[in-house]
Design a protein around this motif. Structure first.
Motif, PDB file in Angstrom:
ATOM      1  N   ALA A 173       0.838  -1.206   0.000  1.00  0.00           N
ATOM      2  CA  ALA A 173       0.000   0.000   0.000  1.00  0.00           C
ATOM      3  C   ALA A 173       0.871   1.253   0.000  1.00  0.00           C
ATOM      4  O   ALA A 173       1.822   1.358   0.772  1.00  0.00           O
ATOM      5  CB  ALA A 173      -0.922   0.003   1.217  1.00  0.00           C
ATOM      6  N   ASP A 174       0.548   2.193  -0.888  1.00  0.00           N
ATOM      7  CA  ASP A 174       1.299   3.453  -0.975  1.00  0.00           C
ATOM      8  C   ASP A 174       0.338   4.543  -1.443  1.00  0.00           C
ATOM      9  O   ASP A 174       0.421   5.042  -2.565  1.00  0.00           O
ATOM     10  CB  ASP A 174       2.477   3.311  -1.936  1.00  0.00           C
ATOM     11  CG  ASP A 174       3.383   4.536  -1.927  1.00  0.00           C
ATOM     12  OD1 ASP A 174       3.248   5.365  -1.011  1.00  0.00           O
ATOM     13  OD2 ASP A 174       4.208   4.670  -2.838  1.00  0.00           O
ATOM     14  N   PRO A 179       7.982  10.373   0.670  1.00  0.00           N
ATOM     15  CA  PRO A 179       9.186   9.782   1.262  1.00  0.00           C
ATOM     16  C   PRO A 179       8.881   9.131   2.613  1.00  0.00           C
ATOM     17  O   PRO A 179       8.100   9.646   3.406  1.00  0.00           O
ATOM     18  CB  PRO A 179      10.127  10.982   1.427  1.00  0.00           C
ATOM     19  CG  PRO A 179       9.656  11.982   0.426  1.00  0.00           C
ATOM     20  CD  PRO A 179       8.180  11.815   0.363  1.00  0.00           C
ATOM     21  N   ARG A 180       9.508   7.994   2.847  1.00  0.00           N
ATOM     22  CA  ARG A 180       9.330   7.283   4.120  1.00  0.00           C
ATOM     23  C   ARG A 180      10.466   7.614   5.085  1.00  0.00           C
ATOM     24  O   ARG A 180      11.530   8.026   4.645  1.00  0.00           O
ATOM     25  CB  ARG A 180       9.258   5.778   3.857  1.00  0.00           C
ATOM     26  CG  ARG A 180       7.986   5.382   3.113  1.00  0.00           C
ATOM     27  CD  ARG A 180       7.833   3.870   3.058  1.00  0.00           C
ATOM     28  NE  ARG A 180       6.589   3.498   2.429  1.00  0.00           N
ATOM     29  CZ  ARG A 180       5.415   3.391   3.065  1.00  0.00           C
ATOM     30  NH1 ARG A 180       5.356   3.632   4.355  1.00  0.00           N
ATOM     31  NH2 ARG A 180       4.319   3.057   2.404  1.00  0.00           N
ATOM     32  N   PRO A 181      10.182   7.391   6.381  1.00  0.00           N
ATOM     33  CA  PRO A 181       8.968   6.833   6.974  1.00  0.00           C
ATOM     34  C   PRO A 181       7.815   7.842   6.964  1.00  0.00           C
ATOM     35  O   PRO A 181       8.039   9.056   7.011  1.00  0.00           O
ATOM     36  CB  PRO A 181       9.382   6.497   8.403  1.00  0.00           C
ATOM     37  CG  PRO A 181      10.486   7.456   8.706  1.00  0.00           C
ATOM     38  CD  PRO A 181      11.229   7.651   7.412  1.00  0.00           C
ATOM     39  N   ILE A 182       6.594   7.316   6.921  1.00  0.00           N
ATOM     40  CA  ILE A 182       5.394   8.162   6.943  1.00  0.00           C
ATOM     41  C   ILE A 182       4.774   8.106   8.336  1.00  0.00           C
ATOM     42  O   ILE A 182       4.435   7.033   8.839  1.00  0.00           O
ATOM     43  CB  ILE A 182       4.379   7.707   5.888  1.00  0.00           C
ATOM     44  CG1 ILE A 182       4.942   7.962   4.484  1.00  0.00           C
ATOM     45  CG2 ILE A 182       3.048   8.435   6.064  1.00  0.00           C
ATOM     46  CD1 ILE A 182       4.062   7.453   3.362  1.00  0.00           C
ATOM     47  N   ALA A 240      -4.976   4.221   3.542  1.00  0.00           N
ATOM     48  CA  ALA A 240      -4.173   5.301   4.119  1.00  0.00           C
ATOM     49  C   ALA A 240      -3.445   4.821   5.368  1.00  0.00           C
ATOM     50  O   ALA A 240      -2.241   5.058   5.539  1.00  0.00           O
ATOM     51  CB  ALA A 240      -5.065   6.496   4.445  1.00  0.00           C
ATOM     52  N   TYR A 241      -4.171   4.139   6.250  1.00  0.00           N
ATOM     53  CA  TYR A 241      -3.521   3.574   7.434  1.00  0.00           C
ATOM     54  C   TYR A 241      -2.404   2.616   7.020  1.00  0.00           C
ATOM     55  O   TYR A 241      -1.280   2.678   7.537  1.00  0.00           O
ATOM     56  CB  TYR A 241      -4.535   2.809   8.278  1.00  0.00           C
ATOM     57  CG  TYR A 241      -5.397   3.627   9.208  1.00  0.00           C
ATOM     58  CD1 TYR A 241      -4.847   4.295  10.302  1.00  0.00           C
ATOM     59  CD2 TYR A 241      -6.779   3.700   9.032  1.00  0.00           C
ATOM     60  CE1 TYR A 241      -5.648   5.020  11.186  1.00  0.00           C
ATOM     61  CE2 TYR A 241      -7.585   4.424   9.905  1.00  0.00           C
ATOM     62  CZ  TYR A 241      -7.010   5.077  10.982  1.00  0.00           C
ATOM     63  OH  TYR A 241      -7.798   5.784  11.843  1.00  0.00           O
ATOM     64  N   ALA A 242      -2.730   1.712   6.113  1.00  0.00           N
ATOM     65  CA  ALA A 242      -1.779   0.666   5.724  1.00  0.00           C
ATOM     66  C   ALA A 242      -0.566   1.226   4.989  1.00  0.00           C
ATOM     67  O   ALA A 242       0.458   0.546   4.882  1.00  0.00           O
ATOM     68  CB  ALA A 242      -2.479  -0.373   4.853  1.00  0.00           C
TER      69      ALA A 242
END
Length: 342
Positions: A173-174, A179-182, A240-242
Protein backbone atom coordinates in the motif's frame (compact mmCIF):
# COMPACT_ATOMS: atom_id res chain seq x y z
CA UNK A 1 -35.21 -5.65 24.62
CA UNK A 2 -35.69 -2.39 22.72
CA UNK A 3 -33.35 0.50 23.53
CA UNK A 4 -33.79 4.05 22.24
CA UNK A 5 -30.44 5.82 21.82
CA UNK A 6 -30.67 9.60 21.65
CA UNK A 7 -27.65 11.30 20.08
CA UNK A 8 -26.74 14.80 18.91
CA UNK A 9 -23.77 13.33 17.02
CA UNK A 10 -24.84 11.70 13.79
CA UNK A 11 -24.12 11.54 10.08
CA UNK A 12 -22.71 13.27 8.13
CA UNK A 13 -20.39 13.93 11.09
CA UNK A 14 -17.32 11.67 11.08
CA UNK A 15 -16.21 11.02 14.65
CA UNK A 16 -15.88 8.38 17.32
CA UNK A 17 -19.35 8.91 18.78
CA UNK A 18 -21.03 8.30 15.42
CA UNK A 19 -18.91 5.22 14.73
CA UNK A 20 -19.63 3.82 18.18
CA UNK A 21 -23.40 4.18 17.80
CA UNK A 22 -23.37 2.78 14.26
CA UNK A 23 -21.53 -0.33 15.40
CA UNK A 24 -23.71 -0.67 18.50
CA UNK A 25 -26.83 -0.76 16.32
CA UNK A 26 -25.23 -3.44 14.12
CA UNK A 27 -23.93 -5.68 16.92
CA UNK A 28 -26.57 -5.39 19.68
CA UNK A 29 -29.13 -7.80 18.09
CA UNK A 30 -26.66 -10.65 18.65
CA UNK A 31 -27.08 -10.00 22.37
CA UNK A 32 -30.87 -9.77 22.36
CA UNK A 33 -31.27 -6.02 22.00
CA UNK A 34 -32.71 -3.83 19.25
CA UNK A 35 -31.28 -0.31 19.00
CA UNK A 36 -33.53 2.44 17.67
CA UNK A 37 -32.16 5.93 17.15
CA UNK A 38 -33.33 9.47 17.76
CA UNK A 39 -30.96 11.75 15.83
CA UNK A 40 -30.80 15.38 14.63
CA UNK A 41 -31.92 14.49 11.11
CA UNK A 42 -35.51 14.56 12.40
CA UNK A 43 -35.28 18.24 13.35
CA UNK A 44 -34.36 21.62 11.98
CA UNK A 45 -30.73 22.34 12.81
CA UNK A 46 -28.35 25.27 13.19
CA UNK A 47 -24.56 25.27 12.85
CA UNK A 48 -22.66 25.06 16.11
CA UNK A 49 -20.81 28.32 16.94
CA UNK A 50 -17.07 28.09 16.08
CA UNK A 51 -17.67 24.67 14.44
CA UNK A 52 -20.15 24.97 11.58
CA UNK A 53 -19.65 21.36 10.45
CA UNK A 54 -21.63 20.24 13.50
CA UNK A 55 -25.37 20.92 13.30
CA UNK A 56 -27.39 21.38 16.50
CA UNK A 57 -31.00 20.19 16.61
CA UNK A 58 -33.77 22.66 17.48
CA UNK A 59 -35.49 20.12 19.71
CA UNK A 60 -38.39 21.07 21.99
CA UNK A 61 -38.82 18.86 25.04
CA UNK A 62 -42.51 18.23 24.31
CA UNK A 63 -41.74 17.04 20.79
CA UNK A 64 -38.91 14.80 21.97
CA UNK A 65 -41.17 13.38 24.69
CA UNK A 66 -43.68 12.39 22.00
CA UNK A 67 -40.94 10.70 19.98
CA UNK A 68 -39.74 8.79 23.03
CA UNK A 69 -43.29 7.56 23.67
CA UNK A 70 -43.73 6.57 20.02
CA UNK A 71 -40.53 4.50 20.12
CA UNK A 72 -42.08 2.16 22.71
CA UNK A 73 -38.62 1.35 24.05
CA UNK A 74 -37.84 -0.58 27.21
CA UNK A 75 -35.00 1.82 27.98
CA UNK A 76 -33.67 5.23 26.91
CA UNK A 77 -29.96 5.93 26.57
CA UNK A 78 -28.93 9.58 26.22
CA UNK A 79 -25.59 9.43 24.41
CA UNK A 80 -24.71 13.12 24.23
CA UNK A 81 -25.16 16.35 26.15
CA UNK A 82 -26.26 18.54 23.23
CA UNK A 83 -29.71 20.10 22.64
CA UNK A 84 -31.32 16.78 21.70
CA UNK A 85 -29.77 14.98 24.66
CA UNK A 86 -30.89 17.77 26.99
CA UNK A 87 -34.45 17.58 25.71
CA UNK A 88 -34.50 13.79 26.10
CA UNK A 89 -33.13 14.04 29.63
CA UNK A 90 -35.82 16.55 30.60
CA UNK A 91 -38.53 14.43 28.98
CA UNK A 92 -37.42 11.31 30.87
CA UNK A 93 -37.26 13.12 34.20
CA UNK A 94 -40.71 14.64 33.72
CA UNK A 95 -42.20 11.26 32.78
CA UNK A 96 -40.40 9.37 35.54
CA UNK A 97 -38.51 7.24 33.02
CA UNK A 98 -35.18 5.72 33.97
CA UNK A 99 -32.36 6.39 31.54
CA UNK A 100 -28.61 6.00 31.19
CA UNK A 101 -26.04 8.35 29.68
CA UNK A 102 -22.55 8.06 28.25
CA UNK A 103 -19.51 10.32 28.58
CA UNK A 104 -17.86 10.55 25.17
CA UNK A 105 -16.28 13.99 25.11
CA UNK A 106 -14.24 16.15 27.47
CA UNK A 107 -16.33 19.27 26.93
CA UNK A 108 -14.72 21.23 29.81
CA UNK A 109 -11.30 20.99 28.18
CA UNK A 110 -12.69 21.62 24.68
CA UNK A 111 -14.67 24.67 25.81
CA UNK A 112 -11.67 26.13 27.62
CA UNK A 113 -9.66 26.01 24.37
CA UNK A 114 -12.23 28.30 22.75
CA UNK A 115 -13.60 30.49 25.53
CA UNK A 116 -12.41 31.63 29.01
CA UNK A 117 -14.76 29.28 30.86
CA UNK A 118 -13.30 27.60 34.00
CA UNK A 119 -13.34 23.82 33.71
CA UNK A 120 -14.90 23.45 37.15
CA UNK A 121 -18.05 25.25 35.96
CA UNK A 122 -18.51 22.93 33.01
CA UNK A 123 -17.75 19.84 35.08
CA UNK A 124 -20.38 20.94 37.62
CA UNK A 125 -22.97 21.20 34.82
CA UNK A 126 -21.96 17.83 33.35
CA UNK A 127 -22.05 16.20 36.77
CA UNK A 128 -25.63 17.38 37.24
CA UNK A 129 -26.56 16.20 33.73
CA UNK A 130 -25.19 12.68 34.13
CA UNK A 131 -25.92 12.03 37.81
CA UNK A 132 -29.65 12.40 37.11
CA UNK A 133 -29.54 9.10 35.23
CA UNK A 134 -29.35 5.51 36.41
CA UNK A 135 -25.76 5.13 35.19
CA UNK A 136 -23.10 6.78 33.05
CA UNK A 137 -21.12 4.62 30.62
CA UNK A 138 -17.41 5.41 30.21
CA UNK A 139 -14.88 3.94 27.78
CA UNK A 140 -11.79 3.50 29.97
CA UNK A 141 -10.75 2.79 33.52
CA UNK A 142 -8.64 5.94 33.77
CA UNK A 143 -11.63 8.04 32.68
CA UNK A 144 -13.78 6.29 35.27
CA UNK A 145 -11.31 7.16 38.03
CA UNK A 146 -11.09 10.77 36.87
CA UNK A 147 -14.85 11.27 36.74
CA UNK A 148 -15.38 9.47 40.04
CA UNK A 149 -12.93 11.86 41.68
CA UNK A 150 -15.00 14.74 40.26
CA UNK A 151 -18.21 13.45 41.87
CA UNK A 152 -19.78 11.51 38.99
CA UNK A 153 -21.89 8.59 40.24
CA UNK A 154 -22.89 5.12 39.00
CA UNK A 155 -20.15 4.84 36.39
CA UNK A 156 -20.33 1.79 34.10
CA UNK A 157 -17.73 0.40 31.65
CA UNK A 158 -18.44 0.52 27.91
CA UNK A 159 -15.37 -0.08 25.77
CA UNK A 160 -14.86 0.61 22.05
CA UNK A 161 -13.84 -1.65 19.18
CA UNK A 162 -12.47 -1.89 15.66
CA UNK A 163 -13.45 -3.59 12.41
CA UNK A 164 -10.29 -5.65 11.95
CA UNK A 165 -11.43 -6.95 8.57
CA UNK A 166 -11.67 -3.46 7.07
CA UNK A 167 -8.61 -2.08 8.84
CA UNK A 168 -5.76 -4.45 8.08
CA UNK A 169 -2.21 -4.54 6.73
CA UNK A 170 -2.23 -4.21 2.94
CA UNK A 171 0.94 -5.38 1.23
CA UNK A 172 2.48 -2.72 -0.99
CA UNK A 173 0.00 0.00 0.00
CA UNK A 174 1.30 3.45 -0.98
CA UNK A 175 -1.65 5.83 -0.89
CA UNK A 176 0.46 8.97 -0.66
CA UNK A 177 3.63 8.38 -2.69
CA UNK A 178 5.67 10.32 -0.15
CA UNK A 179 9.19 9.78 1.26
CA UNK A 180 9.33 7.28 4.12
CA UNK A 181 8.97 6.83 6.97
CA UNK A 182 5.39 8.16 6.94
CA UNK A 183 4.02 9.44 10.24
CA UNK A 184 0.20 9.54 10.09
CA UNK A 185 -2.50 11.22 12.16
CA UNK A 186 -6.22 10.70 11.54
CA UNK A 187 -9.11 12.62 13.02
CA UNK A 188 -10.97 15.89 13.33
CA UNK A 189 -8.74 18.89 12.65
CA UNK A 190 -9.69 21.16 15.52
CA UNK A 191 -7.92 23.00 18.31
CA UNK A 192 -8.71 20.41 20.97
CA UNK A 193 -6.96 17.64 19.01
CA UNK A 194 -3.55 19.25 19.63
CA UNK A 195 -2.38 18.50 16.07
CA UNK A 196 0.19 21.27 16.21
CA UNK A 197 2.17 19.14 18.67
CA UNK A 198 2.52 16.54 15.90
CA UNK A 199 3.06 18.90 12.98
CA UNK A 200 5.90 20.82 14.63
CA UNK A 201 7.96 17.68 15.33
CA UNK A 202 11.33 17.30 13.63
CA UNK A 203 10.87 13.85 12.10
CA UNK A 204 12.43 12.05 9.13
CA UNK A 205 10.31 11.26 6.07
CA UNK A 206 6.79 12.69 5.82
CA UNK A 207 3.92 13.80 8.02
CA UNK A 208 0.36 13.10 6.81
CA UNK A 209 -2.94 14.28 8.31
CA UNK A 210 -6.22 12.61 7.28
CA UNK A 211 -9.41 14.41 8.24
CA UNK A 212 -11.04 17.82 8.14
CA UNK A 213 -12.23 20.48 10.52
CA UNK A 214 -12.18 24.16 11.40
CA UNK A 215 -8.41 24.34 12.00
CA UNK A 216 -7.36 22.72 8.71
CA UNK A 217 -6.69 25.88 6.67
CA UNK A 218 -4.70 27.51 9.47
CA UNK A 219 -2.56 24.44 10.13
CA UNK A 220 -1.99 23.71 6.44
CA UNK A 221 -0.70 27.27 6.00
CA UNK A 222 1.51 27.08 9.10
CA UNK A 223 2.99 23.67 8.19
CA UNK A 224 3.38 23.56 4.39
CA UNK A 225 5.68 20.53 4.54
CA UNK A 226 2.89 18.34 5.94
CA UNK A 227 0.46 16.58 3.62
CA UNK A 228 -3.26 17.19 4.35
CA UNK A 229 -5.26 14.45 2.63
CA UNK A 230 -8.77 15.54 3.67
CA UNK A 231 -11.50 13.17 4.81
CA UNK A 232 -11.10 9.58 3.63
CA UNK A 233 -13.60 6.78 4.16
CA UNK A 234 -14.01 3.08 3.50
CA UNK A 235 -11.25 1.34 1.57
CA UNK A 236 -9.36 4.60 0.93
CA UNK A 237 -9.09 5.19 4.67
CA UNK A 238 -7.97 1.59 5.20
CA UNK A 239 -5.28 2.03 2.55
CA UNK A 240 -4.17 5.30 4.12
CA UNK A 241 -3.52 3.57 7.43
CA UNK A 242 -1.78 0.67 5.72
CA UNK A 243 0.44 3.08 3.76
CA UNK A 244 2.01 4.61 6.88
CA UNK A 245 4.79 3.49 9.20
CA UNK A 246 3.77 5.06 12.53
CA UNK A 247 0.48 6.47 13.82
CA UNK A 248 0.89 9.62 15.92
CA UNK A 249 -1.94 10.52 18.31
CA UNK A 250 -1.23 13.96 19.81
CA UNK A 251 -4.55 14.54 21.61
CA UNK A 252 -4.47 15.20 25.34
CA UNK A 253 -8.24 15.25 25.84
CA UNK A 254 -9.84 12.28 24.04
CA UNK A 255 -11.77 9.84 26.20
CA UNK A 256 -10.64 6.85 24.12
CA UNK A 257 -9.37 7.24 20.55
CA UNK A 258 -11.00 4.75 18.18
CA UNK A 259 -8.48 5.79 15.53
CA UNK A 260 -5.77 4.20 17.71
CA UNK A 261 -7.46 0.82 17.31
CA UNK A 262 -7.90 1.37 13.58
CA UNK A 263 -4.19 2.13 13.28
CA UNK A 264 -3.20 -0.93 15.33
CA UNK A 265 -5.46 -3.17 13.27
CA UNK A 266 -3.70 -1.84 10.15
CA UNK A 267 -0.36 -2.88 11.58
CA UNK A 268 0.70 0.59 12.72
CA UNK A 269 2.56 1.06 16.01
CA UNK A 270 1.29 4.14 17.85
CA UNK A 271 3.08 7.12 19.39
CA UNK A 272 1.14 9.16 21.95
CA UNK A 273 1.27 11.08 25.18
CA UNK A 274 0.65 8.95 28.32
CA UNK A 275 -2.91 10.18 28.90
CA UNK A 276 -6.44 8.73 29.11
CA UNK A 277 -7.18 6.72 25.99
CA UNK A 278 -3.69 5.92 24.71
CA UNK A 279 -2.57 4.76 28.15
CA UNK A 280 -5.61 2.49 28.58
CA UNK A 281 -5.20 0.92 25.13
CA UNK A 282 -1.41 0.72 24.83
CA UNK A 283 0.20 0.48 28.24
CA UNK A 284 1.93 -2.87 28.71
CA UNK A 285 1.09 -4.12 25.21
CA UNK A 286 4.37 -3.34 23.43
CA UNK A 287 2.31 -2.00 20.49
CA UNK A 288 3.05 1.66 21.05
CA UNK A 289 5.34 4.21 22.62
CA UNK A 290 4.02 6.58 25.30
CA UNK A 291 6.16 9.57 26.23
CA UNK A 292 5.74 13.20 27.25
CA UNK A 293 8.25 13.82 24.45
CA UNK A 294 6.12 13.05 21.40
CA UNK A 295 9.12 13.09 19.06
CA UNK A 296 10.87 10.46 21.18
CA UNK A 297 7.69 8.36 21.18
CA UNK A 298 7.35 8.69 17.39
CA UNK A 299 10.91 7.56 16.74
CA UNK A 300 10.62 4.72 19.26
CA UNK A 301 7.45 3.48 17.56
CA UNK A 302 9.38 2.99 14.32
CA UNK A 303 11.15 0.03 15.92
CA UNK A 304 7.96 -1.78 16.96
CA UNK A 305 7.01 -4.81 14.81
CA UNK A 306 3.81 -4.28 12.85
CA UNK A 307 2.48 -7.73 13.70
CA UNK A 308 2.60 -6.77 17.37
CA UNK A 309 0.32 -3.81 16.71
CA UNK A 310 -2.14 -5.96 14.79
CA UNK A 311 -2.33 -8.61 17.52
CA UNK A 312 -3.36 -6.03 20.12
CA UNK A 313 -6.18 -4.71 17.93
CA UNK A 314 -7.62 -8.17 17.43
CA UNK A 315 -8.63 -8.28 21.10
CA UNK A 316 -10.89 -5.22 20.65
CA UNK A 317 -13.98 -6.24 18.69
CA UNK A 318 -17.19 -4.23 18.37
CA UNK A 319 -19.14 -7.28 19.51
CA UNK A 320 -17.58 -7.05 22.98
CA UNK A 321 -18.42 -3.35 23.14
CA UNK A 322 -22.06 -4.07 22.27
CA UNK A 323 -22.23 -6.85 24.85
CA UNK A 324 -21.05 -4.49 27.58
CA UNK A 325 -23.63 -1.87 26.60
CA UNK A 326 -26.48 -4.39 26.61
CA UNK A 327 -25.40 -5.82 29.97
CA UNK A 328 -25.28 -2.33 31.45
CA UNK A 329 -28.83 -1.66 30.33
CA UNK A 330 -30.03 -5.02 31.62
CA UNK A 331 -28.45 -4.35 35.01
CA UNK A 332 -30.32 -1.04 35.21
CA UNK A 333 -33.62 -2.63 34.20
CA UNK A 334 -33.11 -5.35 36.82
CA UNK A 335 -32.99 -2.65 39.49
CA UNK A 336 -35.87 -0.61 38.08
CA UNK A 337 -38.36 -2.39 35.80
CA UNK A 338 -39.05 -0.47 32.59
CA UNK A 339 -41.74 2.18 32.46
CA UNK A 340 -42.76 3.32 28.99
CA UNK A 341 -43.70 6.90 28.20
CA UNK A 342 -47.34 7.55 27.34
Amino acid sequence: MRVLVVTDAWRPQVNGVVRTIEHLAEEAPAFGAEIVLLTPDRFRTLPMPTYSEIRLALARTSVVAGMIAAAEADHVHVATEGPLGLAARRACLRAGLGFTTSYHTRFPEYLRRRFPVPERWTYAWLRRFHNAGAGTMVATESLRRDLEARGFLRLMPWTRGVDSERFRPIAGADEFGLPRPIFLSVGRIAAEKNLEAFLKLDLPGSKVVVGDGPARAELAAAFPDAHFAGTLEGERLARAYASADVFVFPSLTDTFGIVILEALASGLPVAAFPVTGPRDILEGTGAGALDQDLRAASLAALAIPKDRARSVALSHGWGEAARMFVENVRSVLARTPPKRAT
